[in-house]
Design an enzyme around this catalytic site. Structure first.
Site, PDB file in Angstrom:
ATOM      1  N   ILE A 112       1.651   5.242   1.264  1.00  0.00           N
ATOM      2  CA  ILE A 112       2.613   5.532   0.212  1.00  0.00           C
ATOM      3  C   ILE A 112       2.257   4.658  -0.986  1.00  0.00           C
ATOM      4  O   ILE A 112       2.087   3.451  -0.852  1.00  0.00           O
ATOM      5  CB  ILE A 112       4.063   5.216   0.659  1.00  0.00           C
ATOM      6  CG1 ILE A 112       4.399   5.896   1.988  1.00  0.00           C
ATOM      7  CG2 ILE A 112       5.044   5.601  -0.430  1.00  0.00           C
ATOM      8  CD1 ILE A 112       4.530   7.385   1.927  1.00  0.00           C
ATOM      9  N   CYS A 113       2.128   5.277  -2.152  1.00  0.00           N
ATOM     10  CA  CYS A 113       1.885   4.529  -3.379  1.00  0.00           C
ATOM     11  C   CYS A 113       0.633   3.657  -3.259  1.00  0.00           C
ATOM     12  O   CYS A 113      -0.419   4.120  -2.818  1.00  0.00           O
ATOM     13  CB  CYS A 113       3.126   3.706  -3.719  1.00  0.00           C
ATOM     14  SG  CYS A 113       3.169   3.023  -5.388  1.00  0.00           S
TER      15      CYS A 113
END
Length: 336
Positions: A112-113
Site C-alpha cells: 500500500i502506498c
C-alpha cells in the site's frame, strides 16, 4: 494459509506495521476484511510488527500487534502499508528482513502506498507492473528502473503481487481482494456497509475530475469552481456563473481559459462527465447517473459518452462492473 470456521475457510490476512506507518493505509483494508465477515466467515486480520512490540502510527496512536513477523506462521495474504516518512527513515534492515520472511509464507503479497519501496528493495518487484501514491512514483521509478511503475492507477495486480496508490486506494484494493475471494456481490455488499464506492476499478485514475488538469489560481475562479462541483446538476450557464462571481461574462471566460484551459461551459461539461462516469463505476444506472450529473436524460449521457469515449455508457459500465481484478480459482494454501 487458512483455518476453518463452521467448515468455511478463513483466510489469514497479515498486516506488517512499523513506527510511523500511515494509519489509513492499514486501517482501511483491515476494516474491509472485518466488514466482509458480516457476510462471509472469510477473514482473520493479524497485525504484525518486526519484533512483536507495539508500534506508533502516523497519528501518534499506539497499536498493539498479535505477533512478530517471524513467529506468525503462514498467511493467505500479507499487506505492507506505507508511511509519510521518507523511505530512508522507515525502511530499516529489520523491516526488510520481516517483509522478506513474510513473502515466503504467503500466497498473495500486497503493498500500500510507499510500502512498495519495501518490496522493491527486496527485489520482489523487478520486472513487475506496480503502482504507488503519485507523489512517490517518480522516486520509485528512478531508484528501481527494473520496475514498471504505473503512476496513475489506483491499484495493480501482477501475478500474486498487488499494489495500490495508498490511503483510500487501499480500500479499493481490499475490496478487489474480497471480490476475488468471494465474488462481486459480496464485495459490493461490503462497500455498501462501509458507504464507499464499490467499483473504482484498478485502472481508474488516481485523480477525480475536479482534481485533474490545472488548479484554480485565483479566489474568484476557485469560488466558481466550488459552485459547479457542489451541484453539477444545476443548470449552470456562463451568465449565472458570472453573476455569482459578480464579474462580466467576458472577464470570467478570460480567467477560466487562463487558469483552467477551458471556458466556463467546457468546465461544467467536464465536471458533469466525471460525475456521471464515477456514478457508473459505483453501480448506478445510466438514467440515475444522467439525472444526478446534470445531463437530464440517458440519451444525452449516451451522446456525451460516444463523443468522448466512442462507446455508450452501458457498454462502458459493463467493462467496469467489478473492481477490475478477475476472479481466479487459486488454492487457499500459501505458496513458498
Amino acid at each position: 494459509m487458512s483455518n476453518t470456521f463452521c467448515g468455511v475457510p478463513v483466510r489469514r490476512m497479515g498486516i506488517l506495521l512499523f513506527d510511523g506507518v500511515k494509519t489509513l493505509d492499514f486501517v482501511g483494508p483491515a476494516e474491509v476484511f472485518v466488514e466482509a465477515n458480516q457476510r462471509v466467515a472469510g477473514y482473520e486480520v493479524v497485525l504484525l510488527s518486526v519484533d512483536g512490540q507495539p508500534v506508533q502510527t502516523s497519528i501518534g496512536a499506539r497499536v498493539e500487534v498479535s505477533a512478530a513477523a517471524a513467529e506468525a506462521g503462514r498467511f493467505d495474504t500479507v499487506i505492507v502499508p506505507g508511511s509519510e516518512q521518507p523511505p530512508a527513515k522507515f525502511v530499516t534492515p529489520e523491516l526488510l528482513a520481516a517483509a522478506r520472511h513474510l513473502s515466503f509464507h504467503t500466497r498473495r503479497l500486497t503493498s500500500i502506498c510507499s510500502g512498495a519501496v519495501v518490496l522493491a528493495q527486496l527485489g520482489l518487484l523487478d520486472g513487475r507492473r506496480v503502482t504507488t501514491h503519485w507523489k512517490f512514483a517518480a522516486d520509485l521509478t528512478r531508484r528501481f528502473p527494473a520496475i514498471k511503475v504505473d503512476a496513475d492507477a489506483i491499484f495493480v495486480r501482477d501475478g500474486n503481487l498487488y499494489s495500490s496508490a495508498g490511503v483510500a486506494a487501499g480500500i479499493d484494493l481490499a475490496l478487489a481482494l474480497v471480490e476475488e475471494d468471494h465474488g462481486a456481490d459480496v464485495a459490493r455488499q461490503v462497500a455498501q456497509l462501509l458507504v464507499v464506492y464499490m467499483q473504482r476499478a484498478g485502472g481508474q485514475s488516481q485523480f477525480s475530475a475536479s482534481l485533474a488538469g490545472p488548479a484554480p489560481r485565483s479566489p474568484l475562479v476557485r469560488k466558481v469552481v466550488d459552485v459547479i462541483c457542489a451541484d453539477p446538476a444545476f443548470p449552470h450557464t456562463v451568465q449565472t456563473l458570472a453573476a455569482h462571481a459578480q464579474v462580466s461574462i467576458r472577464h470570467l471566460t478570460r480567467l477560466f481559459r487562463a487558469e483552467l484551459e477551458r471556458s466556463p461551459a467546457e468546465y461544467v461539461a467536464f465536471i458533469r462527465f466525471g460525475v456521471a462516469r464515477d456514478m457508473l463505476h459505483a453501480g448506478y444506472g445510466v438514467t440515475e447517473a444522467a439525472i444526478a450529473s446534470g445531463y437530464g436524460t440517458s440519451e444525452a449521457l449516451r451522446r456525451a459518452f460516444i463523443a468522448r469515449l466512442g462507446i455508450s455508457p452501458r457498454k462502458y459500465q459493463q467493462r467496469f462492473r467489478s473492481t477490475g481484478v478477475p476472479a481466479v480459482p487459486e488454492p487457499m494454501e500459501a505458496v513458498s
